[in-house]
Write a protein that holds these residues in place. Structure first.
Motif, PDB file in Angstrom:
ATOM      1  N   UNK A 154       0.855  -1.179   0.000  1.00  0.00           N
ATOM      2  CA  UNK A 154       0.000   0.000   0.000  1.00  0.00           C
ATOM      3  C   UNK A 154       0.892   1.230   0.000  1.00  0.00           C
ATOM      4  N   UNK A 155       0.328   2.373  -0.391  1.00  0.00           N
ATOM      5  CA  UNK A 155       1.115   3.600  -0.366  1.00  0.00           C
ATOM      6  C   UNK A 155       1.612   3.896   1.046  1.00  0.00           C
ATOM      7  N   UNK A 156       0.747   3.639   2.060  1.00  0.00           N
ATOM      8  CA  UNK A 156       1.141   3.891   3.447  1.00  0.00           C
ATOM      9  C   UNK A 156       2.278   2.961   3.861  1.00  0.00           C
ATOM     10  N   UNK A 157       2.178   1.672   3.483  1.00  0.00           N
ATOM     11  CA  UNK A 157       3.235   0.730   3.818  1.00  0.00           C
ATOM     12  C   UNK A 157       4.547   1.080   3.140  1.00  0.00           C
ATOM     13  N   UNK A 158       4.470   1.520   1.885  1.00  0.00           N
ATOM     14  CA  UNK A 158       5.664   1.906   1.141  1.00  0.00           C
ATOM     15  C   UNK A 158       6.314   3.145   1.752  1.00  0.00           C
ATOM     16  N   UNK A 159       5.490   4.144   2.121  1.00  0.00           N
ATOM     17  CA  UNK A 159       6.019   5.354   2.740  1.00  0.00           C
ATOM     18  C   UNK A 159       6.654   5.045   4.096  1.00  0.00           C
ATOM     19  N   UNK A 160       6.060   4.123   4.817  1.00  0.00           N
ATOM     20  CA  UNK A 160       6.616   3.715   6.103  1.00  0.00           C
ATOM     21  C   UNK A 160       7.990   3.082   5.910  1.00  0.00           C
ATOM     22  N   UNK A 161       8.117   2.226   4.891  1.00  0.00           N
ATOM     23  CA  UNK A 161       9.411   1.588   4.604  1.00  0.00           C
ATOM     24  C   UNK A 161      10.449   2.623   4.187  1.00  0.00           C
ATOM     25  N   UNK A 162      10.036   3.584   3.365  1.00  0.00           N
ATOM     26  CA  UNK A 162      10.946   4.655   2.959  1.00  0.00           C
ATOM     27  C   UNK A 162      11.440   5.434   4.171  1.00  0.00           C
ATOM     28  N   UNK A 163      10.508   5.759   5.063  1.00  0.00           N
ATOM     29  CA  UNK A 163      10.876   6.517   6.269  1.00  0.00           C
ATOM     30  C   UNK A 163      11.853   5.729   7.126  1.00  0.00           C
ATOM     31  N   UNK A 164      11.608   4.421   7.290  1.00  0.00           N
ATOM     32  CA  UNK A 164      12.487   3.591   8.120  1.00  0.00           C
ATOM     33  C   UNK A 164      13.899   3.541   7.559  1.00  0.00           C
ATOM     34  N   UNK A 165      14.036   3.523   6.237  1.00  0.00           N
ATOM     35  CA  UNK A 165      15.358   3.493   5.614  1.00  0.00           C
ATOM     36  C   UNK A 165      16.185   4.685   6.089  1.00  0.00           C
ATOM     37  N   UNK A 166      15.521   5.834   6.263  1.00  0.00           N
ATOM     38  CA  UNK A 166      16.223   7.065   6.633  1.00  0.00           C
ATOM     39  C   UNK A 166      16.031   7.419   8.107  1.00  0.00           C
ATOM     40  N   UNK A 167      15.628   6.414   8.927  1.00  0.00           N
ATOM     41  CA  UNK A 167      15.419   6.600  10.366  1.00  0.00           C
ATOM     42  C   UNK A 167      14.497   7.789  10.629  1.00  0.00           C
TER      43      UNK A 167
END
Length: 338
Positions: A154-167
């Motif tokens: 989902x867009x929310x799941x993808x954005x969450x993963x992106x955010x986690x990559x950059x702490x």
């Protein structure tokens, strides 16, 4: 903030009169990170015809009669659970504008490729399509993304993963969607978060209104000071690795799509490990000033190994007709008290 002794909770918005009259218990979860804030209400169903509608917007104000109420924002009713005995209804509402119809496909899984772009531009693109107003921290906005795949997410799941990559944290707050470092989310949303000072009374007993219990978690102390991750070099046809920090290194299991993403994931993991070195869990009297992303200060009345400034990760506030208003706090150490 001087607190009172008479807890008060007030629901406003859809079916407010009914909910306030029949309210048996409530719980408000205010969380940092990916978890959306949540409000749970249990109401008496005896003699009630019909149920509050899914999708209805309700708000929460909580505090004390003597010191006033604090508005905790709007929530959208996303789940109803009636129970036969005792005859009650549990309503669950989330701060994110989830809709049963999901007209914009917020919960739709997608497989797409993105890039070249920037983190800020990609975040604004994906959140705007769902009607959110995006807010991005300046130090994150211009991070370059050459290529990244959204794989059945989902867009929310993808954005969450992106955010986690950059702490970082990607989180919906009412009509906003915020991308920021931890501790900046609520400030970016325009919400002012003053430090909250907690004191332990000299007569700290469970039957006391001001009773405080706490547990220090030293098992969270990091065993590593660095991080390494592999990535696939398609041009050379071989696997490579990058690292950040110093030995001993933690090896991340996932593989980066390219060198830039791998290095960003390494650096983000090192920041997270350093930040989460020490945690505390606190059970204390209800305080509407406590909020995720805010700071709680444990003063000189606490044991010396607990004193200091702690970043609040999660606040679970609750109350009912029998018990007083209480809060459970999960927090991460920031430093010494000031």
């Amino acid at each position: 903030m001087a607190l009172g002794f008479t807890p008060v909770v007030e629901i406003y918005g859809a079916n407010a009169a009914l909910l306030n009259e029949r309210l048996l218990s409530w719980q408000h979860i205010d969380a940092s990170g990916i978890e959306s804030d949540q409000l749970t209400l249990t109401i008496d169903l005896h003699g009630l015809e019909g149920l509050p509608d899914l999708g209805g917007k309700i708000g929460l104000r909580v505090g004390y009669l003597e010191s006033g109420l604090v508005d905790k924002g709007l929530f959208v009713i996303s789940r109803r659970t009636p129970k036969l005995f005792p005859l009650t209804l549990t309503l669950v509402a989330t701060a994110a504008p989830f809709s049963v119809a999901d007209e914009t496909g917020f919960k739709l899984r997608r497989s797409l490729s993105h890039g070249p772009t920037t983190l800020g531009a990609l975040f604004r693109l994906l959140t705007s399509r769902h009607g959110f107003s995006p807010r991005v921290a300046p130090d994150l906005a211009m991070i370059k993304i050459e290529h990244i795949d959204q794989s059945n997410e989902t867009d929310m799941g993808f954005l969450t993963r992106l955010a986690c990559i950059h702490d970082a944290v990607a989180k919906p707050i009412n009509e906003l969607y915020v991308l920021a470092r931890r501790g900046q989310v609520k400030s970016l949303s325009g919400k002012v978060l003053p430090n909250v000072r907690l004191s332990v009374t000299t007569n700290n007993r469970p039957d006391d209104h001001a009773f405080i219990a706490a547990t220090l978690d030293e098992s969270a102390r990091t065993k590593y000071q660095g991080c390494k991750i592999s990535w696939w070099d398609a041009a050379a046809g071989k696997e490579r690795s990058v690292e950040s920090g110093i030995a001993p290194f933690k090896t991340l299991r996932q593989r980066g799509q390219n060198a830039e993403e791998a290095l960003a994931a390494c650096e983000g993991e090192v920041r997270r490990m350093m930040r989460e070195a020490l945690k505390v869990n606190i059970d204390c009297p209800g305080n509407p000033g406590l909020s995720a992303e805010g700071v709680v200060v444990l003063d000189e009345t606490w044991p010396d190994f607990m004193r200091g400034r702690w970043s609040i990760d999660k606040v679970t506030a609750s109350g009912n007709r029998k018990d007083s208003y209480r809060c459970k706090i999960a927090a991460t150490c920031l430093g010494s008290a000031t």
